[in-house]
Design an enzyme around this catalytic site. Structure first.
Site, PDB file in Angstrom:
ATOM      1  N   HIS A   1      -2.190   6.876   3.987  1.00 13.18           N
ATOM      2  CA  HIS A   1      -0.735   6.963   4.054  1.00 13.18           C
ATOM      3  C   HIS A   1      -0.272   8.282   3.460  1.00 13.18           C
ATOM      4  O   HIS A   1      -0.864   8.803   2.501  1.00 13.18           O
ATOM      5  CB  HIS A   1      -0.084   5.836   3.248  1.00 13.18           C
ATOM      6  CG  HIS A   1      -0.192   4.485   3.877  1.00 13.18           C
ATOM      7  ND1 HIS A   1      -0.584   4.267   5.170  1.00 13.18           N
ATOM      8  CD2 HIS A   1       0.079   3.244   3.351  1.00 13.18           C
ATOM      9  CE1 HIS A   1      -0.566   2.970   5.432  1.00 13.18           C
ATOM     10  NE2 HIS A   1      -0.171   2.331   4.341  1.00 13.18           N
TER      11      HIS A   1
ATOM     12  N   CYS B   1       0.811  -1.218   0.000  1.00 10.51           N
ATOM     13  CA  CYS B   1       0.000   0.000   0.000  1.00 10.51           C
ATOM     14  C   CYS B   1       0.845   1.270   0.000  1.00 10.51           C
ATOM     15  O   CYS B   1       0.404   2.313  -0.509  1.00 10.51           O
ATOM     16  CB  CYS B   1      -0.963   0.000   1.180  1.00 10.51           C
ATOM     17  SG  CYS B   1      -0.217  -0.385   2.784  1.00 10.51           S
TER      18      CYS B   1
END
Length: 358
Positions: free
Chosen positions: A264, A139
């Site tokens: 993120h 990710c």
């Protein structure tokens, strides 16, 4: 069959449908064009029998057994949103029936016979899959690679340094729940001003994190590897090289966990083979698929993970030329780690495969 008659739409089986990423994928399937002849949901035996809505239809979850793959064959897709050990065990069962596997775990990312694909960057790689498996990246890699790929295509990437600021939900529901529990223990207190006070309040149960995450940042993610590197740092390095086709690219990565639930963020310093103008780089990123540029510091406009959560693009801002190197750019990027970083990429790969039989 008449040469003018289209083939039946392929079936899609989702393994890990009840997990954190699986729930996001079901939302995505309901929002995107329907290219599937049928959708089958599969999960661990403890989740079998649950009924979930997919594209407005109630669908019962099947237990992950060999019977769950019955009837699947050539042209169909089995999408794994599971831990690596589960994918490694069950992906060959699906491919043995002729189906193509799309795996979002780390089980096959380093296998040279399994393409590692981000559709905005290397969609053509999906067509060469000797093992019948296509992998999606970590990710963190997924958050930055669309922007990097667009810049690399223009300037030629020569060197990369990245620091990631990773959301708790990287560890799934357990990570998000651990952060929320820790925040409840420290909220409204004067903690964070004395050595060890946050640790004492949180206790020894820090969940999937190496230290308390509330009121803190933790410079560690993954398992210990040689010379002090973590497995997640080495994964981002290796995956970036594979996706961009740069086997010898110098890459340095530091992974940090931050007290954010979803989204993120990364600081990126990219050095290229030739001089790069920030104004032209902005034009490239504005046109890049999967990227949205939000970059007006004078107006206080730049991406944050709180704004990126629940959205599809990678959001890029703070773009500027390096002060000391005319060939380097610095920028900040945010992306939803469950959506952009996993479920959406897997859905896009699956749709590419479905399109082969259209």
């Amino acid at each position: 069959m008449s040469p003018h008659r289209s083939a039946p739409a392929p079936a899609l089986a989702v393994v890990g449908a009840t997990g954190a990423v699986g729930s996001i994928l079901l939302q995505i399937l309901s929002q995107r064009a329907d290219v599937w002849g049928g959708i089958r949901l599969i999960a661990s035996p403890r989740s079998a029998g649950r009924v979930l809505a997919v594209r407005g239809e109630e669908t019962e979850v099947l237990a992950l057994t060999e019977d769950a793959f019955e009837g699947l064959g050539a042209g169909d897709v089995v999408l794994f949103l599971t831990p690596a050990e589960v994918s490694a065990r069950w992906a060959p069962v699906a491919t043995a029936r002729g189906a193509v596997v799309v795996d979002q775990s780390a089980a096959f990312r380093e296998d040279p016979e399994v393409p590692l694909v981000v559709p905005e960057v290397n969609a053509a790689a999906v067509r060469s899959r000797p093992r019948g498996i296509v992998a999606g990246p970590d990710c963190v890699t997924a958050a930055m690679i669309a922007a990097l790929g667009a810049l690399h295509a223009e300037y030629g990437l020569a060197e990369l340094a990245v620091s990631s600021y990773q959301a708790a939900s990287r560890s799934g529901r357990a990570g998000a729940e651990a952060l929320r529990r820790q925040l409840s223990l420290v909220a409204g207190t004067p903690l964070g001003e004395q050595p060890g006070d946050v640790r004492r309040a949180v206790g020894e149960d820090t969940g999937p994190f190496a230290a308390p995450l509330a009121l803190n940042v933790v410079p560690w993610s993954g398992e210990l590897r040689a010379d002090g590197w973590s497995s997640h740092e080495l994964a981002v390095r290796a995956e970036t090289r594979r996706i961009l086709g740069l086997e010898a690219l110098p890459v340095s990565v530091t992974c940090v966990q931050v007290p954010v639930v979803t989204g993120h963020s990364l600081t990126v310093r990219a050095r290229f083979e030739r001089e790069v103008a920030a104004a032209h780089a902005r034009e490239i990123l504005e046109a890049a698929p999967g990227v949205v540029l939000v970059d007006d510091p004078a107006a206080g406009e730049w991406p944050t993970p709180a704004d990126a959560a629940g959205t599809d693009p990678a959001w890029v801002g703070r773009l500027r030329g390096s002060l000391d190197d005319a060939r380097a750019l610095e920028f900040f990027v945010c992306a939803d780690n469950l959506r952009k970083g996993a479920a959406l990429n897997a859905a896009q790969i699956s749709e590419l495969i479905a399109g082969e039989s259209a």
